[in-house]
Design a protein around this motif. Structure first.
Motif, PDB file in Angstrom:
ATOM      1  N   VAL A 169      -2.581 -20.334 -13.398  1.00 22.80           N
ATOM      2  CA  VAL A 169      -1.322 -19.660 -13.674  1.00 22.80           C
ATOM      3  C   VAL A 169      -0.727 -19.195 -12.350  1.00 22.80           C
ATOM      4  O   VAL A 169      -1.395 -18.541 -11.556  1.00 22.80           O
ATOM      5  N   THR A 170       0.510 -19.538 -12.124  1.00 23.35           N
ATOM      6  CA  THR A 170       1.187 -19.102 -10.907  1.00 23.35           C
ATOM      7  C   THR A 170       2.125 -17.968 -11.255  1.00 23.35           C
ATOM      8  O   THR A 170       3.034 -18.129 -12.065  1.00 23.35           O
ATOM      9  N   ILE A 171       1.880 -16.829 -10.652  1.00 20.00           N
ATOM     10  CA  ILE A 171       2.740 -15.669 -10.876  1.00 20.00           C
ATOM     11  C   ILE A 171       3.593 -15.501  -9.624  1.00 20.00           C
ATOM     12  O   ILE A 171       3.071 -15.325  -8.527  1.00 20.00           O
ATOM     13  N   LYS A 172       4.888 -15.547  -9.795  1.00 24.19           N
ATOM     14  CA  LYS A 172       5.805 -15.418  -8.666  1.00 24.19           C
ATOM     15  C   LYS A 172       6.173 -13.943  -8.495  1.00 24.19           C
ATOM     16  O   LYS A 172       7.223 -13.484  -8.912  1.00 24.19           O
ATOM     17  N   PHE A 173       5.235 -13.185  -7.899  1.00 25.87           N
ATOM     18  CA  PHE A 173       5.480 -11.770  -7.659  1.00 25.87           C
ATOM     19  C   PHE A 173       4.764 -11.404  -6.370  1.00 25.87           C
ATOM     20  O   PHE A 173       3.544 -11.434  -6.306  1.00 25.87           O
ATOM     21  N   GLY A 174       5.524 -11.111  -5.350  1.00 30.24           N
ATOM     22  CA  GLY A 174       4.941 -10.842  -4.042  1.00 30.24           C
ATOM     23  C   GLY A 174       4.062  -9.607  -4.039  1.00 30.24           C
ATOM     24  O   GLY A 174       4.410  -8.588  -4.625  1.00 30.24           O
ATOM     25  N   HIS A 175       2.926  -9.719  -3.396  1.00 35.80           N
ATOM     26  CA  HIS A 175       1.992  -8.605  -3.208  1.00 35.80           C
ATOM     27  C   HIS A 175       1.493  -7.993  -4.510  1.00 35.80           C
ATOM     28  O   HIS A 175       1.299  -6.783  -4.603  1.00 35.80           O
ATOM     29  N   LEU A 176       1.270  -8.823  -5.510  1.00 30.96           N
ATOM     30  CA  LEU A 176       0.724  -8.347  -6.780  1.00 30.96           C
ATOM     31  C   LEU A 176      -0.633  -7.685  -6.565  1.00 30.96           C
ATOM     32  O   LEU A 176      -0.949  -6.679  -7.207  1.00 30.96           O
ATOM     33  N   ASP A 177      -1.416  -8.187  -5.625  1.00 30.04           N
ATOM     34  CA  ASP A 177      -2.732  -7.614  -5.380  1.00 30.04           C
ATOM     35  C   ASP A 177      -2.626  -6.180  -4.855  1.00 30.04           C
ATOM     36  O   ASP A 177      -3.498  -5.355  -5.121  1.00 30.04           O
ATOM     37  N   LYS A 178      -1.557  -5.861  -4.142  1.00 30.54           N
ATOM     38  CA  LYS A 178      -1.383  -4.488  -3.641  1.00 30.54           C
ATOM     39  C   LYS A 178      -1.126  -3.525  -4.804  1.00 30.54           C
ATOM     40  O   LYS A 178      -1.612  -2.397  -4.808  1.00 30.54           O
ATOM     41  N   ILE A 179      -0.408  -3.981  -5.798  1.00 33.33           N
ATOM     42  CA  ILE A 179      -0.170  -3.167  -6.994  1.00 33.33           C
ATOM     43  C   ILE A 179      -1.485  -2.971  -7.745  1.00 33.33           C
ATOM     44  O   ILE A 179      -1.778  -1.878  -8.228  1.00 33.33           O
ATOM     45  N   GLN A 180      -2.297  -4.018  -7.808  1.00 32.12           N
ATOM     46  CA  GLN A 180      -3.606  -3.903  -8.450  1.00 32.12           C
ATOM     47  C   GLN A 180      -4.499  -2.915  -7.705  1.00 32.12           C
ATOM     48  O   GLN A 180      -5.194  -2.114  -8.329  1.00 32.12           O
ATOM     49  N   HIS A 181      -4.480  -2.961  -6.384  1.00 40.15           N
ATOM     50  CA  HIS A 181      -5.242  -1.995  -5.589  1.00 40.15           C
ATOM     51  C   HIS A 181      -4.760  -0.576  -5.880  1.00 40.15           C
ATOM     52  O   HIS A 181      -5.566   0.343  -6.064  1.00 40.15           O
ATOM     53  N   CYS A 182      -3.460  -0.400  -5.901  1.00 39.36           N
ATOM     54  CA  CYS A 182      -2.865   0.915  -6.144  1.00 39.36           C
ATOM     55  C   CYS A 182      -3.306   1.470  -7.501  1.00 39.36           C
ATOM     56  O   CYS A 182      -3.720   2.630  -7.601  1.00 39.36           O
ATOM     57  N   ILE A 183      -3.260   0.652  -8.521  1.00 41.51           N
ATOM     58  CA  ILE A 183      -3.647   1.084  -9.869  1.00 41.51           C
ATOM     59  C   ILE A 183      -5.141   1.383  -9.944  1.00 41.51           C
ATOM     60  O   ILE A 183      -5.556   2.391 -10.515  1.00 41.51           O
ATOM     61  N   VAL A 217      -3.884   0.645   2.763  1.00 41.12           N
ATOM     62  CA  VAL A 217      -2.646   1.394   2.531  1.00 41.12           C
ATOM     63  C   VAL A 217      -2.361   1.488   1.038  1.00 41.12           C
ATOM     64  O   VAL A 217      -2.028   2.568   0.517  1.00 41.12           O
ATOM     65  N   ALA A 218      -2.496   0.369   0.323  1.00 45.65           N
ATOM     66  CA  ALA A 218      -2.259   0.370  -1.128  1.00 45.65           C
ATOM     67  C   ALA A 218      -3.265   1.270  -1.835  1.00 45.65           C
ATOM     68  O   ALA A 218      -2.902   2.012  -2.761  1.00 45.65           O
ATOM     69  N   ASN A 219      -4.527   1.228  -1.407  1.00 45.93           N
ATOM     70  CA  ASN A 219      -5.549   2.100  -1.989  1.00 45.93           C
ATOM     71  C   ASN A 219      -5.167   3.565  -1.791  1.00 45.93           C
ATOM     72  O   ASN A 219      -5.248   4.378  -2.728  1.00 45.93           O
ATOM     73  N   THR A 220      -4.754   3.903  -0.575  1.00 46.96           N
ATOM     74  CA  THR A 220      -4.404   5.284  -0.256  1.00 46.96           C
ATOM     75  C   THR A 220      -3.195   5.745  -1.056  1.00 46.96           C
ATOM     76  O   THR A 220      -3.167   6.883  -1.547  1.00 46.96           O
ATOM     77  N   ILE A 221      -2.211   4.884  -1.226  1.00 43.83           N
ATOM     78  CA  ILE A 221      -1.047   5.233  -2.048  1.00 43.83           C
ATOM     79  C   ILE A 221      -1.475   5.504  -3.479  1.00 43.83           C
ATOM     80  O   ILE A 221      -1.036   6.478  -4.100  1.00 43.83           O
ATOM     81  N   GLY A 222      -2.353   4.662  -4.016  1.00 49.97           N
ATOM     82  CA  GLY A 222      -2.859   4.886  -5.372  1.00 49.97           C
ATOM     83  C   GLY A 222      -3.614   6.211  -5.487  1.00 49.97           C
ATOM     84  O   GLY A 222      -3.457   6.944  -6.468  1.00 49.97           O
ATOM     85  N   ILE A 223      -4.402   6.535  -4.483  1.00 51.55           N
ATOM     86  CA  ILE A 223      -5.155   7.792  -4.479  1.00 51.55           C
ATOM     87  C   ILE A 223      -4.198   8.980  -4.449  1.00 51.55           C
ATOM     88  O   ILE A 223      -4.375   9.956  -5.198  1.00 51.55           O
ATOM     89  N   LEU A 224      -3.169   8.900  -3.617  1.00 47.77           N
ATOM     90  CA  LEU A 224      -2.207  10.004  -3.524  1.00 47.77           C
ATOM     91  C   LEU A 224      -1.383  10.150  -4.810  1.00 47.77           C
ATOM     92  O   LEU A 224      -1.073  11.277  -5.223  1.00 47.77           O
ATOM     93  N   ILE A 225      -1.064   9.043  -5.448  1.00 47.67           N
ATOM     94  CA  ILE A 225      -0.386   9.115  -6.749  1.00 47.67           C
ATOM     95  C   ILE A 225      -1.319   9.769  -7.771  1.00 47.67           C
ATOM     96  O   ILE A 225      -0.886  10.592  -8.582  1.00 47.67           O
ATOM     97  N   GLY A 226      -2.606   9.413  -7.728  1.00 51.63           N
ATOM     98  CA  GLY A 226      -3.585  10.053  -8.606  1.00 51.63           C
ATOM     99  C   GLY A 226      -3.638  11.552  -8.390  1.00 51.63           C
ATOM    100  O   GLY A 226      -3.710  12.339  -9.347  1.00 51.63           O
ATOM    101  N   LEU A 227      -3.582  11.981  -7.126  1.00 45.51           N
ATOM    102  CA  LEU A 227      -3.571  13.413  -6.806  1.00 45.51           C
ATOM    103  C   LEU A 227      -2.317  14.082  -7.364  1.00 45.51           C
ATOM    104  O   LEU A 227      -2.397  15.173  -7.937  1.00 45.51           O
ATOM    105  N   LEU A 228      -1.169  13.421  -7.218  1.00 42.72           N
ATOM    106  CA  LEU A 228       0.079  13.978  -7.761  1.00 42.72           C
ATOM    107  C   LEU A 228       0.013  14.123  -9.280  1.00 42.72           C
ATOM    108  O   LEU A 228       0.415  15.148  -9.836  1.00 42.72           O
TER     109      LEU A 228
END
Length: 126
Positions: A37-51, A103-114
């Motif tokens: 399956v080809t998903i045309k969405f740039g940096h999808l893995d960064k969103i997965q890291h964030c979540i 960076v994506a991990n850290t953003i996810g962590i900070l969102i979790g803190l918020l």
């Protein structure tokens, strides 16, 4: 129903946090199967890291809310994410460590803190 769920989860948050940690380690170090399956969405893995790291930090913040300072939990989650990236680069031949993943991990962590801070103010956990 909500009271029953709260009672059921009251002492089990630490087990949930441990399970999420193990899942993050496992998913970070396994060889991912090739998908047709080809998903045309740039940096999808960064969103997965964030979540993933949002869930990780939130679970540890909730499970340790009265025993460990939030700053320590956030710092440990960030260091954990860095260690995982180093392990991907050094231990596996099929995964690579990436600064943008940290960076994506850290953003996810900070969102979790918020989210935790917003929720804990309403529930007066602090």
């Amino acid at each position: 129903m909500q009271k029953h769920t709260k009672t059921l989860l009251k002492d089990n948050f630490i087990y949930i946090a441990i399970a999420i940690t193990i899942a993050v380690v496992y998913l970070s170090l396994i060889k991912m199967p090739k998908l047709n399956v080809t998903i045309k969405f740039g940096h999808l893995d960064k969103i997965q890291h964030c979540i993933a790291y949002l869930c990780l930090s939130l679970s540890w913040l909730v499970s340790t809310k009265k025993r460990i300072k939030k700053f320590i939990v956030v710092l440990l989650c960030i260091v954990f994410g860095m260690i995982i990236e180093v392990l991907q680069h050094t231990v596996t031949s099929y995964r690579t460590g990436d600064v943008l993943d940290v960076v994506a991990n850290t953003i996810g962590i900070l969102i979790g803190l918020l989210v935790f801070n917003k929720y804990s103010k309403k529930k007066s956990y602090n």
